[in-house]
Design an enzyme around this catalytic site. Sequence first.
Site, PDB file in Angstrom:
ATOM      1  N   ASP A   1       2.985  18.924   9.956  1.00 59.24           N
ATOM      2  CA  ASP A   1       1.805  19.752  10.274  1.00 59.24           C
ATOM      3  C   ASP A   1       1.132  20.264   9.004  1.00 59.24           C
ATOM      4  OD1 ASP A   1       3.253  22.260   9.548  1.00 59.24           O
ATOM      5  OD2 ASP A   1       4.411  21.786  11.326  1.00 59.24           O
TER       6      ASP A   1
ATOM      7  N   ASP B   1      12.001  21.184   6.817  1.00 59.03           N
ATOM      8  CA  ASP B   1      11.129  21.697   7.883  1.00 59.03           C
ATOM      9  C   ASP B   1      11.226  20.737   9.061  1.00 59.03           C
ATOM     10  OD1 ASP B   1       9.180  22.930   9.349  1.00 59.03           O
ATOM     11  OD2 ASP B   1       7.535  22.452   7.987  1.00 59.03           O
ATOM     12  N   SER B   2      12.412  20.695   9.643  1.00 59.02           N
ATOM     13  CA  SER B   2      12.691  19.670  10.652  1.00 59.02           C
ATOM     14  C   SER B   2      12.454  20.215  12.052  1.00 59.02           C
ATOM     15  CB  SER B   2      14.161  19.277  10.550  1.00 59.02           C
ATOM     16  OG  SER B   2      14.950  20.373  10.915  1.00 59.02           O
TER      17      SER B   2
ATOM     18  N   ASP C   1      12.363   8.306   7.006  1.00 58.93           N
ATOM     19  CA  ASP C   1      13.372   9.242   7.486  1.00 58.93           C
ATOM     20  C   ASP C   1      13.895   9.992   6.252  1.00 58.93           C
ATOM     21  OD1 ASP C   1      15.848  10.405   8.171  1.00 58.93           O
ATOM     22  OD2 ASP C   1      16.081   8.999   9.832  1.00 58.93           O
ATOM     23  N   GLY C   2      13.805  11.301   6.276  1.00 54.57           N
ATOM     24  CA  GLY C   2      14.213  12.103   5.119  1.00 54.57           C
ATOM     25  C   GLY C   2      15.648  11.837   4.700  1.00 54.57           C
TER      26      GLY C   2
ATOM     27  N   HIS D   1       6.052  29.533   8.179  1.00 54.77           N
ATOM     28  CA  HIS D   1       5.798  28.774   6.948  1.00 54.77           C
ATOM     29  C   HIS D   1       5.961  29.628   5.687  1.00 54.77           C
ATOM     30  CE1 HIS D   1       3.685  25.849   9.759  1.00 54.77           C
ATOM     31  NE2 HIS D   1       4.721  25.221   9.261  1.00 54.77           N
TER      32      HIS D   1
ATOM     33  N   GLU E   1       7.749  12.692   5.835  1.00 53.48           N
ATOM     34  CA  GLU E   1       7.610  12.906   7.284  1.00 53.48           C
ATOM     35  C   GLU E   1       7.814  11.551   7.966  1.00 53.48           C
ATOM     36  OE1 GLU E   1       6.675  15.327   9.932  1.00 53.48           O
ATOM     37  OE2 GLU E   1       7.012  13.424  10.979  1.00 53.48           O
TER      38      GLU E   1
ATOM     39  N   ASP F   1      14.129  20.345  16.013  1.00 51.38           N
ATOM     40  CA  ASP F   1      15.487  20.720  16.436  1.00 51.38           C
ATOM     41  C   ASP F   1      16.488  19.601  16.154  1.00 51.38           C
ATOM     42  OD1 ASP F   1      14.544  23.128  17.296  1.00 51.38           O
ATOM     43  OD2 ASP F   1      14.242  22.493  19.362  1.00 51.38           O
TER      44      ASP F   1
ATOM     45  N   GLN G   1       7.852   9.773  19.087  1.00 53.97           N
ATOM     46  CA  GLN G   1       7.884  10.915  19.999  1.00 53.97           C
ATOM     47  C   GLN G   1       6.574  11.064  20.770  1.00 53.97           C
ATOM     48  OE1 GLN G   1       8.891  13.807  17.017  1.00 53.97           O
ATOM     49  NE2 GLN G   1       7.282  13.087  15.672  1.00 53.97           N
TER      50      GLN G   1
HETATM   51  N1  SAM Z   1       9.113  24.170  12.208  1.00 54.23           N
HETATM   52  C1  SAM Z   1       9.076  23.319  13.232  1.00 54.23           C
HETATM   53  C2  SAM Z   1      10.099  23.640  14.291  1.00 54.23           C
HETATM   54  O1  SAM Z   1      11.200  24.139  13.959  1.00 54.23           O
HETATM   55  O2  SAM Z   1       9.776  23.441  15.440  1.00 54.23           O
HETATM   56  C3  SAM Z   1       9.120  21.933  12.725  1.00 54.23           C
HETATM   57  C4  SAM Z   1       7.741  21.492  12.474  1.00 54.23           C
HETATM   58  S1  SAM Z   1       7.476  19.939  11.739  1.00 54.23           S
HETATM   59  C5  SAM Z   1       6.148  19.410  12.741  1.00 54.23           C
HETATM   60  C6  SAM Z   1       8.854  18.909  12.153  1.00 54.23           C
HETATM   61  C7  SAM Z   1       8.593  17.487  11.732  1.00 54.23           C
HETATM   62  O3  SAM Z   1       9.811  16.871  11.340  1.00 54.23           O
HETATM   63  C8  SAM Z   1       8.024  16.594  12.838  1.00 54.23           C
HETATM   64  O4  SAM Z   1       6.704  16.242  12.510  1.00 54.23           O
HETATM   65  C9  SAM Z   1       8.959  15.380  12.864  1.00 54.23           C
HETATM   66  O5  SAM Z   1       8.268  14.148  13.038  1.00 54.23           O
HETATM   67  C10 SAM Z   1       9.619  15.484  11.497  1.00 54.23           C
HETATM   68  N2  SAM Z   1      10.937  14.842  11.429  1.00 54.23           N
HETATM   69  C11 SAM Z   1      11.904  14.842  12.361  1.00 54.23           C
HETATM   70  N3  SAM Z   1      12.971  14.146  11.941  1.00 54.23           N
HETATM   71  C12 SAM Z   1      12.682  13.686  10.691  1.00 54.23           C
HETATM   72  C13 SAM Z   1      13.390  12.914   9.732  1.00 54.23           C
HETATM   73  N4  SAM Z   1      14.617  12.456   9.984  1.00 54.23           N
HETATM   74  N5  SAM Z   1      12.784  12.643   8.554  1.00 54.23           N
HETATM   75  C14 SAM Z   1      11.533  13.111   8.293  1.00 54.23           C
HETATM   76  N6  SAM Z   1      10.809  13.837   9.176  1.00 54.23           N
HETATM   77  C15 SAM Z   1      11.379  14.133  10.356  1.00 54.23           C
END
Ligand code: SAM
Length: 276
Positions: free
Chosen positions: A83, A151-152, A133-134, A59, A102, A154, A28
């Site tokens: 984060d 905590d993903s 990937d979670g 959080h 993450e 969108d 990204q």
């Molecule tokens: N709370 C925030 C929001 O709703 O905007 C989310 C914050 S956190 C930074 C989201 C994180 O999820 C990102 O750093 C992204 O890289 C990670 N992420 C997205 N898809 C993912 C996946 N499939 N597995 C693990 N991490 C993922």
Amino acid sequence: MKWFSEKNDTFALSLKIRSRKKYKSSFQKIEILDSIQYGKVLVLDGIIQTTENDEFIYHEMLTHIPMLSHPNATNILVIGGGDGGAVRELSKYPSVKITLVEIDPKVIKIAKKEFPNISHALNNKNVTIINDDGSNFIKQKYNEYDVMIIDSSDPISHSANLFSTQFYKDAKNALKKNGILNLQSESPIANINFIKSIRNTLLSLFPIVKHYFAPIPTYPTGLWSFTFASLQHEPNLSPEKRDLLTILNTKYLNEEIFHACFALPNFIKKVLYNAS
Ligand code: SAM
């Protein structure tokens, strides 16, 4: 001074900024803004993820509601959350072991440099960081976690999997028999039907599914939802947990908000519970 706008198809949120740094990872576009109103801001693919001045609401609400409802959560999984804000809040509990999965190591690297007040607990000894990937990671997990926090970003691109039926099935298998899955579930103003579809999917897997809400000024529409799916425990603040809450040093959550956040406005009740 310039303006940054997060725009979607129907509206925009604009912040006056002093500076804007741009990075790119294999997953990204990553930007760090220095805004007048909200301090530093993490933006992924043009979408605000976290800001220094309102992150505590998100959080604290994402983590403490399930942690306080579980009688003795010790093994915790966070998916996303690079984060570090969720890990910081979870680290306030004694004897927890936290795994953060993450997908993007660059988010963690940048968060450690730019947001020390949010990310500092990522360096703790009891925190294991995995870059995966979670949705892949939990496929090999059975009966392991007391609490799972999603905590993903969108539900688009690489985050879309984290809202799928298969992911929720895998999450249920990864939880212990009295585990709790807690997720950020987007805006009830922008997309109440999306929350309803999450609810229906989770209800086919978990006996207890509850929704709660908090204001997050920098997320689209400002009102945000969280979904609590549980195998045994209802959202609950026992007398011991009430005492614990008073020493968690929270800026937003207190006993009154713990209860009040589950009160549903009529327009949400109508869709989620078919109430008239
Ligand atoms: N709370 C925030 C929001 O709703 O905007 C989310 C914050 S956190 C930074 C989201 C994180 O999820 C990102 O750093 C992204 O890289 C990670 N992420 C997205 N898809 C993912 C996946 N499939 N597995 C693990 N991490 C993922």
